[in-house]
Write an enzyme that holds these catalytic residues in place. Structure first.
Site, short mmCIF file in Angstrom:
data_model
loop_
_atom_site.label_atom_id
_atom_site.label_comp_id
_atom_site.label_asym_id
_atom_site.label_seq_id
_atom_site.Cartn_x
_atom_site.Cartn_y
_atom_site.Cartn_z
N TYR A 13 -10.05 3.05 15.66
CA TYR A 13 -9.26 3.60 14.54
C TYR A 13 -9.24 5.13 14.64
CZ TYR A 13 -7.37 3.99 9.78
OH TYR A 13 -6.58 4.27 8.69
N ILE A 51 -7.79 5.80 -0.07
CA ILE A 51 -6.76 5.47 -1.06
C ILE A 51 -6.86 3.97 -1.41
CG2 ILE A 51 -4.30 5.62 -1.63
CD1 ILE A 51 -5.49 8.34 -0.73
N ASP A 103 7.55 -6.24 14.04
CA ASP A 103 6.20 -5.89 14.52
C ASP A 103 6.34 -4.54 15.21
OD1 ASP A 103 3.87 -5.50 15.92
OD2 ASP A 103 3.74 -7.55 16.67
N LYS A 129 -5.82 7.32 15.35
CA LYS A 129 -5.31 8.27 14.35
C LYS A 129 -5.34 9.71 14.87
CE LYS A 129 -4.24 5.31 11.14
NZ LYS A 129 -2.83 5.13 10.76
N GLY A 150 0.78 -1.24 0.00
CA GLY A 150 0.00 0.00 0.00
C GLY A 150 0.81 1.29 0.00
N THR A 176 -5.81 0.79 -1.64
CA THR A 176 -4.77 -0.14 -1.17
C THR A 176 -5.45 -1.41 -0.67
OG1 THR A 176 -4.87 0.50 1.16
CG2 THR A 176 -3.44 1.85 -0.27
N PRO A 177 -4.69 -2.47 -0.37
CA PRO A 177 -5.29 -3.69 0.17
C PRO A 177 -6.14 -3.43 1.42
CG PRO A 177 -3.05 -4.14 -0.53
CD PRO A 177 -3.25 -2.66 -0.70
N LEU A 178 -5.70 -2.45 2.28
CA LEU A 178 -6.46 -2.15 3.50
C LEU A 178 -7.87 -1.65 3.15
CD1 LEU A 178 -5.84 -1.81 6.71
CD2 LEU A 178 -5.77 0.61 6.17
P1 NAP Z 1 -1.84 -1.95 3.81
O1 NAP Z 1 -1.82 -2.01 2.32
O2 NAP Z 1 -2.57 -3.00 4.57
O3 NAP Z 1 -0.31 -1.88 4.31
C1 NAP Z 1 0.02 -1.89 5.66
C2 NAP Z 1 1.24 -2.78 5.84
O4 NAP Z 1 1.58 -2.76 7.25
C3 NAP Z 1 0.96 -4.25 5.49
O5 NAP Z 1 2.06 -4.81 4.80
C4 NAP Z 1 0.78 -4.88 6.86
O6 NAP Z 1 1.08 -6.27 6.88
C5 NAP Z 1 1.78 -4.10 7.67
N1 NAP Z 1 1.57 -4.24 9.11
C6 NAP Z 1 0.40 -4.47 9.77
N2 NAP Z 1 0.62 -4.59 11.08
C7 NAP Z 1 1.96 -4.42 11.27
C8 NAP Z 1 2.79 -4.46 12.42
N3 NAP Z 1 2.31 -4.69 13.64
N4 NAP Z 1 4.11 -4.24 12.25
C9 NAP Z 1 4.63 -4.03 11.03
N5 NAP Z 1 3.89 -4.02 9.90
C10 NAP Z 1 2.56 -4.21 10.03
O7 NAP Z 1 -2.46 -0.57 4.31
P2 NAP Z 1 -2.33 0.93 3.72
O8 NAP Z 1 -3.64 1.30 3.17
O9 NAP Z 1 -1.09 1.08 2.93
O10 NAP Z 1 -2.17 1.70 5.10
C11 NAP Z 1 -0.96 2.32 5.49
C12 NAP Z 1 -1.26 3.36 6.53
O11 NAP Z 1 -2.11 4.36 5.97
C13 NAP Z 1 -2.01 2.82 7.76
O12 NAP Z 1 -1.51 3.44 8.91
C14 NAP Z 1 -3.46 3.24 7.49
O13 NAP Z 1 -4.18 3.36 8.66
C15 NAP Z 1 -3.23 4.56 6.80
N6 NAP Z 1 -4.34 5.04 5.98
C16 NAP Z 1 -4.77 4.34 4.90
C17 NAP Z 1 -5.81 4.85 4.14
C18 NAP Z 1 -6.35 4.14 2.93
O14 NAP Z 1 -7.39 4.55 2.41
N7 NAP Z 1 -5.69 3.12 2.43
C19 NAP Z 1 -6.40 6.07 4.49
C20 NAP Z 1 -5.93 6.75 5.60
C21 NAP Z 1 -4.87 6.24 6.34
P3 NAP Z 1 -0.18 -7.30 6.75
O15 NAP Z 1 -0.74 -7.06 5.37
O16 NAP Z 1 0.46 -8.63 6.93
O17 NAP Z 1 -1.14 -6.92 7.85
#
Ligand code: NAP
Length: 259
Positions: A158, A193, A63, A162, A17, A195-197
């Site tokens: 969440y 955004i 972690d 945040k 992501g 992403t997988p999340l």
């Molecule tokens: P993502 O694609 O799920 O990427 C997050 C990565 O962090 C994954 O590889 C995940 O591994 C890893 N992770 C989870 N728990 C962890 C831990 N305890 N220690 C180390 N690594 C860990 O998510 P993303 O959308 O890129 O999100 C990144 C950040 O942006 C997050 O803080 C999220 O809250 C924030 N955010 C995202 C959005 C959005 O719309 N995407 C919007 C606002 C804020 P696993 O896949 O194995 O869990």
């Protein structure tokens, strides 16, 4: 001259992501990038992409909620690169929607431990190594969310985590400034955004086409953001171009919070 030439950058959640896109961009702009993720295979996959594009870096399993992991990762960066200039705290999780009366305490604690404890530990240990680097010139970037600015029903943990990241960032930025420590600390607040999340949340809706339309329609600009949209903000905060910026919150959300 590239924009972060020869800087050493650590990216948590670098295997997927926003972390992945930001790591790729930092490496393309000259940084040596350490990818740290709970999913080691994902971090290694991104490292292969960076190297294939001519960049440099390393991949480590960690972690972010465990202080022992931070101590190990910082020692490894110190051995390998003798210093640290950029930390992007991107690792984060969500646990889905729940009525506050039904939210399990273990789920609250899980979200807090990754999203808030992880940022606390990452900031603390990054500051220590950055302060020993020569010259001291650090930038810590904490990924919060628009959900750290506004409330949303059903995601109390969440939201709280945040919001905590937002104010913790400001407090540390002021501590660094007060002590004359050349480390800047800022938060980024992404909107929705792709992403997988986010796909995981969208996946909870039965019809994928309807889910896409619903999420697109929520955005004033009419579509979801892409990980690169956030990576450009990260690059700016990581580079010396933002040298007068600290304690700030960079909102990148397609206008979502402008309403
Ligand atoms: P993502 O694609 O799920 O990427 C997050 C990565 O962090 C994954 O590889 C995940 O591994 C890893 N992770 C989870 N728990 C962890 C831990 N305890 N220690 C180390 N690594 C860990 O998510 P993303 O959308 O890129 O999100 C990144 C950040 O942006 C997050 O803080 C999220 O809250 C924030 N955010 C995202 C959005 C959005 O719309 N995407 C919007 C606002 C804020 P696993 O896949 O194995 O869990």
């Amino acid at each position: 001259m590239k924009r972060v030439q020869d800087k050493v950058a650590l990216v948590t959640g670098g295997g997927s992501g926003l972390g992945e896109a930001s790591a790729m961009m930092l490496a393309a702009e000259g940084a040596r990038v350490v990818l740290a993720d709970i999913d080691e295979a994902a971090a290694k996959r991104v490292l292969r992409r960076i190297k294939a594009a001519g960049g440099q870096g390393a991949a480590l399993q960690m972690d972010v909620s465990q202080e022992a992991d931070w101590i190990r990762v910082m020692a490894s960066i110190q051995r390998r690169y003798k210093g640290l200039h950029i930390t992007l705290n991107s690792a984060g999780i969500n646990r889905g929607y729940s009525d506050p009366r039904e939210t399990e305490f273990k789920d609250w604690k899980a979200v807090m431990s990754v999203n808030l404890d992880g940022v606390f530990l990452g900031t603390k240990h990054s500051m220590r190594l950055m302060a020993q680097s020569t010259p001291v010139n650090g930038s810590i970037i904490n990924i919060s969310s628009i959900m750290g600015l506004i409330g949303h029903p059903g995601i109390g943990a969440y939201n709280a985590s945040k919001g905590g990241v937002r104010l913790y960032t400001k407090s540390v930025a002021l501590s660094c400034a007060e002590k004359g420590l050349k480390i800047r600390v800022n938060s980024i607040h992404p909107g929705f955004i792709d992403t997988p999340l986010l796909r995981e949340s969208m996946g909870r809706m039965r019809d994928p086409e309807l889910a896409q339309k619903t999420y697109d329609a929520l955005q004033p600009v009419g579509h979801l953001g892409q990980p690169q949209d956030i990576a450009y903000g990260v690059l700016y905060l990581a580079s010396d171009e933002s040298r007068f910026m600290t304690g700030a919150e960079l909102v990148i959300d397609g206008g979502y919070t402008a309403r």
